[in-house]
Design a protein around this motif. Structure first.
Motif, PDB file in Angstrom:
ATOM      1  N   PHE A 117      63.412   5.266  63.173  1.00 18.98           N
ATOM      2  CA  PHE A 117      63.646   5.272  65.045  1.00 18.98           C
ATOM      3  C   PHE A 117      63.641   5.985  65.536  1.00 18.98           C
ATOM      4  O   PHE A 117      62.522   6.637  66.245  1.00 18.98           O
ATOM      5  CB  PHE A 117      64.717   4.591  65.171  1.00 18.98           C
ATOM      6  N   SER A 118      64.402   7.299  65.064  1.00 20.29           N
ATOM      7  CA  SER A 118      64.041   9.103  65.869  1.00 20.29           C
ATOM      8  C   SER A 118      62.696   9.041  65.194  1.00 20.29           C
ATOM      9  O   SER A 118      62.259   9.868  66.356  1.00 20.29           O
ATOM     10  CB  SER A 118      64.762  10.447  65.061  1.00 20.29           C
ATOM     11  N   ALA A 119      62.340   8.902  64.531  1.00 14.81           N
ATOM     12  CA  ALA A 119      60.141   9.437  63.967  1.00 14.81           C
ATOM     13  C   ALA A 119      59.753   8.757  64.758  1.00 14.81           C
ATOM     14  O   ALA A 119      58.631   8.989  65.835  1.00 14.81           O
ATOM     15  CB  ALA A 119      60.107   9.106  62.538  1.00 14.81           C
ATOM     16  N   ALA A 120      60.241   7.384  65.649  1.00 13.27           N
ATOM     17  CA  ALA A 120      59.174   6.424  65.715  1.00 13.27           C
ATOM     18  C   ALA A 120      59.103   6.857  67.414  1.00 13.27           C
ATOM     19  O   ALA A 120      57.585   6.558  68.045  1.00 13.27           O
ATOM     20  CB  ALA A 120      59.655   4.578  65.266  1.00 13.27           C
ATOM     21  N   VAL A 121      59.990   7.061  68.207  1.00 11.96           N
ATOM     22  CA  VAL A 121      60.513   6.540  68.975  1.00 11.96           C
ATOM     23  C   VAL A 121      60.297   8.920  69.557  1.00 11.96           C
ATOM     24  O   VAL A 121      60.034   9.244  70.974  1.00 11.96           O
ATOM     25  CB  VAL A 121      61.612   6.889  70.192  1.00 11.96           C
ATOM     26  N   ALA A 122      60.925   9.224  69.018  1.00 10.80           N
ATOM     27  CA  ALA A 122      61.302  10.496  69.725  1.00 10.80           C
ATOM     28  C   ALA A 122      59.866  11.309  69.290  1.00 10.80           C
ATOM     29  O   ALA A 122      59.332  12.286  70.330  1.00 10.80           O
ATOM     30  CB  ALA A 122      62.470  11.538  69.454  1.00 10.80           C
ATOM     31  N   VAL A 123      59.262  11.696  68.822  1.00 10.45           N
ATOM     32  CA  VAL A 123      57.850  12.364  68.091  1.00 10.45           C
ATOM     33  C   VAL A 123      56.932  11.924  69.217  1.00 10.45           C
ATOM     34  O   VAL A 123      56.274  12.170  70.163  1.00 10.45           O
ATOM     35  CB  VAL A 123      57.513  11.568  66.936  1.00 10.45           C
ATOM     36  N   PRO A 124      56.536  10.545  69.765  1.00  8.19           N
ATOM     37  CA  PRO A 124      55.019   9.990  70.204  1.00  8.19           C
ATOM     38  C   PRO A 124      55.753  10.364  71.547  1.00  8.19           C
ATOM     39  O   PRO A 124      54.956  11.132  72.694  1.00  8.19           O
ATOM     40  CB  PRO A 124      55.173   8.376  70.385  1.00  8.19           C
ATOM     41  N   GLY A 125      56.948  10.215  72.071  1.00 11.31           N
ATOM     42  CA  GLY A 125      57.331  10.541  73.567  1.00 11.31           C
ATOM     43  C   GLY A 125      57.190  12.586  73.775  1.00 11.31           C
ATOM     44  O   GLY A 125      57.074  12.209  74.817  1.00 11.31           O
ATOM     45  N   VAL A 126      57.961  13.107  72.864  1.00 13.78           N
ATOM     46  CA  VAL A 126      57.235  14.417  72.801  1.00 13.78           C
ATOM     47  C   VAL A 126      55.955  14.528  72.940  1.00 13.78           C
ATOM     48  O   VAL A 126      55.483  15.611  74.406  1.00 13.78           O
ATOM     49  CB  VAL A 126      58.180  15.236  71.869  1.00 13.78           C
ATOM     50  N   LEU A 127      55.388  14.608  72.426  1.00 12.51           N
ATOM     51  CA  LEU A 127      53.399  14.176  72.307  1.00 12.51           C
ATOM     52  C   LEU A 127      53.168  13.795  73.836  1.00 12.51           C
ATOM     53  O   LEU A 127      52.351  14.318  74.358  1.00 12.51           O
ATOM     54  CB  LEU A 127      53.078  13.670  71.109  1.00 12.51           C
ATOM     55  N   LEU A 128      53.861  12.249  74.145  1.00 16.47           N
ATOM     56  CA  LEU A 128      53.232  11.969  75.021  1.00 16.47           C
ATOM     57  C   LEU A 128      54.403  12.157  77.127  1.00 16.47           C
ATOM     58  O   LEU A 128      54.000  11.307  77.596  1.00 16.47           O
ATOM     59  CB  LEU A 128      52.724  10.370  75.421  1.00 16.47           C
ATOM     60  N   HIS A 129      54.955  13.292  76.667  1.00 15.72           N
ATOM     61  CA  HIS A 129      55.739  13.254  77.766  1.00 15.72           C
ATOM     62  C   HIS A 129      55.526  13.033  78.752  1.00 15.72           C
ATOM     63  O   HIS A 129      55.787  13.495  80.319  1.00 15.72           O
ATOM     64  CB  HIS A 129      56.696  14.481  78.277  1.00 15.72           C
ATOM     65  N   GLY A 130      54.130  14.169  78.901  1.00 12.50           N
ATOM     66  CA  GLY A 130      53.454  13.978  80.253  1.00 12.50           C
ATOM     67  C   GLY A 130      52.495  13.002  81.005  1.00 12.50           C
ATOM     68  O   GLY A 130      53.416  12.517  82.337  1.00 12.50           O
TER      69      GLY A 130
END
Length: 428
Positions: free
Chosen positions: A86-99
């Motif tokens: 879940f951390s990888a599935a939520v945090a990684v896209p979140g960091v990449l798409l934070h803008g």
């Protein structure tokens, strides 16, 4: 029940409410942009936690069911694997798409994006803490999670001014302070799980059969916890829809609604504390008393306190508290059935009937939203408040409706013969 619920209430107040308020307090000197950035960041984190909530909820229930009957470490290990996924599935896209995420809230760059970048990168730490606390709660220990939450808040109080102003990091410093405080707290909390390794292979590596059992455990954790995630996210989405309806009556109404919600949140946490206590007791096959009566009584008590404190409490946020006060007065009709619904939800969740709770919640919302639009065109914002009371009442009735058959409650306790005899975790 109350012995379990009180520490949970303190934990919820500190972990859910206080951290965001502390950050807001310290960044308020940086201007409205900084305040908006923290507000956006905490809102996104709240929604992300809703996606993950199934894991700690499922872990709590399964640990409670197995404690004294079967090894606990397989559940802990499986919870850890789900945490990683879940951390990888939520945090990684979140960091990449934070803008772009910040842009959804009207702030594509600047303080909001800076805060979100750090906050989303730190989600794995936050998620891990909830899993550790979920294990402890399954063991019937709600005091250690409360202690963890208090430690985290104390660290944020110290680190916020140091990083925001001392090191000149501004809004990003507030996010870094929160993540750092959670990381330190997590390091302390993990030590509480020592002694649960019994039941795993000596080398800690699962064999082929254990991998199959791990897959089944993972499925069981998610099936148990997903209704709670669905309930959480449904409430968040409906809350956004209500904001849109209220916005049609002007900025003052939206501001009053927001202030009233913040004040009411401190009282609503009583219900969620009762729900967790009922869930823990039911999962462990221990007497839970009458969660319905406790929830209804808690709703009446919270409503009475909010009515008494409405004017002075709302006056702390605005010079014209009339809208917020009116909201809190009408919430008396909502809080009583809502308290009963949330408290009963703990029993349904732990006894394998979480889907029924989610169905009841959705049934209430299916009535509430159309009613909010219809009544608001006739009664103004008062119609929105009445629709909330109607929705909660319908959900409670649906949750309590008689049902033939259904899953059996958690199995009865067995002698503590299948568990390791090592000492309980810290705080037990």
């Amino acid at each position: 029940m109350l012995r379990l619920a009180l520490p949970v209430y303190v934990e919820l107040l500190t972990a859910v409410v206080a951290v965001g308020l502390i950050d807001l307090l310290w960044v308020s000197g940086l201007g409205e942009g900084a305040i908006a950035a923290v507000t956006v960041g905490t809102t996104v984190e709240y929604l992300a936690y809703g996606l993950f909530l199934a894991v700690p909820t499922g872990v709590t229930v399964l640990v409670g069911r197995r404690d004294g009957r079967a090894p606990l470490w397989p559940v802990v290990r499986t919870g850890g694997l789900l945490w990683a996924l879940f951390s990888a599935a939520v945090a990684v896209p979140g960091v990449l798409l934070h803008g772009p995420i910040a842009a959804l809230f009207g702030a594509a760059s600047g303080p909001a994006a800076d805060f979100l970048l750090v906050s989303l990168a730190g989600l794995p730490v936050y998620f891990a803490q909830t899993v550790v606390d979920g294990v402890l709660k399954g063991l019937g220990d709600t005091r250690t999670p409360m202690r963890n939450a208090l430690i985290c808040n104390a660290l944020v109080v110290v680190l916020d001014p140091l990083l925001i102003y001392g090191l000149g990091l501004g809004v990003r410093g507030a996010a870094l302070a929160t993540v750092a405080a959670r990381a330190v707290t997590l390091a302390i909390a993990v030590r509480s799980l020592r002694g649960l390794r019994g039941g795993a292979r000596d080398d800690g590596t699962p064999g082929d059969g254990e991998r199959g059992r791990g897959t089944r455990l993972g499925r069981e954790i998610l099936v148990t916890g997903l209704p709670m995630s669905g309930d959480f996210l449904a409430r968040a989405l409906v809350g956004m829809a209500l904001v849109e309806i209220v916005a049609g009556f002007g900025t003052a109404q939206v501001a009053g609604y927001g202030i009233g919600q913040k004040i009411m949140l401190a009282g609503v946490m009583v219900f969620y504390a009762l729900r967790q206590a009922a869930m823990i007791r039911t999962a462990r096959s221990e007497p839970a008393g009458s969660p319905l009566l406790l929830g209804l009584g808690g709703g009446a008590a919270v409503a009475a306190v909010l009515n008494a404190a409405a004017v002075p409490a709302a006056g702390l946020f605005t010079a014209d508290p009339s809208v917020a006060v009116g909201f809190l007065r009408w919430m008396t009709l909502y809080l009583v059935p809502f308290g009963g619904l949330i408290a009963v939800g703990g029993v349904l969740q732990a006894s394998g009937r979480g889907g029924r709770l989610l169905a009841a919640t959705l049934a209430g919302f299916a009535v509430q939203l159309p009613l909010a639009y219809a009544l608001s065109s006739w009664l103004g914002v008062t119609g929105v408040w009445l629709s909330m009371a109607a929705g909660a009442s319908i959900s409670l009735a649906a949750a309590l409706a008689p049902r033939a058959g259904g899953p059996a409650p958690a199995p009865a306790r067995a002698p503590r013969s299948t568990r390791t005899a090592e000492g309980r975790p810290c705080g037990r």
